[in-house]
Design a protein around this motif. Structure first.
Motif: not given
Ligand SMILES: [Zn+2]
Length: 309
Positions: A6-21
């Motif tokens: 019920l409480h989760c931030h998507f963290e899109s920037a950090l996820r993108a970083l994890t994916q690409a860098k």
């Protein structure tokens, strides 16, 4: 047992970083052992972590449509691995650095597209409103939310966070929030985490949230605990986040059990799973709850999670 987050931030920037860098991630992990982090209070610690994520993603050209689709697929994969059947996910209401989006609806469409392949999983969306941002930025966020019926129609609600110094911004938007809530949108607020109960008491005098993010410090106050129980407000607790930020050490203390004993509904959550290096399986373990208590929480999760629009 299927879990609900019920409480989760998507963290899109950090996820993108994890994916690409991914090679940049050790610099983020280093924040936790830095002297500045050790010295800081919980709010200061979170600010240091946020700042590092911003620094690491500032000049990156990693925010492509392909990366976005990949991080959505990764999130769904994490749901399957950790037996999570539903997430109330906090997303950015504006496009941020995902410049190929004409609005955040383009991102929601990709979620929809990927979820169509997983009929046993569901995600409801909350627009994250970070009131530590400047007033003119927040005005723009509220304007775009209120002007886009299409976006509002896809959201279950909003999720608000701020620090005690932002309370004048909460005052600026509280009428709008009350009106949105009256129109059927759910309102979640982060309370009882990064500031003292005097601030929370004031906030709760002006709006009754549908759920509260964290809320662990509220349990130290009898009147606040009674208010939460009487209004059946679910506290969405996050053990690893609390322990790493220094809010509550879940190795020593168990606010989840205390809330259950008081008759207050709760959920257990990863908060920012990438930032805190956690997932739902770890959170369940770190909650140190018995199987019967976890059964109660699974039932609360199904009761208090939001409907998909
Ligand atoms: Zn949070």
């Amino acid at each position: 047992m299927g879990h609900s987050i019920l409480h989760c931030h998507f963290e899109s920037a950090l996820r993108a970083l994890t994916q690409a860098k991914a090679n940049k991630l050790p610099a983020l992990r280093a924040v936790y052992t830095s002297p500045a982090y050790q010295r800081a209070a919980p709010a200061g610690r979170l600010t240091l972590l946020w700042q590092k994520v911003l620094d690491l993603t500032a000049d990156e050209e990693i925010f492509t449509e392909a990366t976005f689709r990949q991080i959505v697929q990764d999130l769904i994969g994490e749901m399957e691995i950790n037996s999570v059947e539903h997430i109330d996910l906090r997303i950015g209401p504006s496009v941020g650095r995902w410049h190929w989006m004409s609005s955040s609806i383009d991102g929601l469409d990709i979620f929809q597209d990927e979820l169509d392949r997983h009929h046993d999983l569901s995600i409801a969306f909350l627009a994250g409103i970070n009131m530590t941002k400047p007033t003119n930025t927040l005005d723009g966020i509220f304007d775009s939310l209120l002007e886009s019926g299409d976006l509002l129609g896809r959201l279950a609600g909003v999720d608000i966070n701020f620090l005690s110094t932002d309370i004048f911004k909460f005052d600026r938007y509280v009428h709008t929030l009350n009106a949105l809530q009256a129109s059927g949108l759910k309102v979640n607020i982060h309370l009882g985490e990064l500031f003292d109960n005097e601030v929370s008491r004031y906030v709760l005098s002006r709006i009754t949230p549908d759920r509260i993010g964290h809320g662990v410090l509220l349990l130290q106050d009898k009147k606040l605990s009674d208010f939460i129980r009487d209004h059946e407000i679910c506290l969405d607790m996050c053990p690893t986040s609390n322990t790493l930020l220094g809010v509550v050490d879940w190795g020593q203390d168990n606010p989840a059990r205390r809330a259950l004993d008081l008759g207050i509904p709760i959920s257990i959550n990863p908060d920012d799973p990438l930032l805190f290096g956690t997932d739902m399986t770890r959170e369940i373990r770190n909650s140190r709850l018995r199987d019967d208590e976890l059964g109660v929480i699974a039932a609360y999760g199904r009761k208090y999670r939001y409907e998909i629009k």
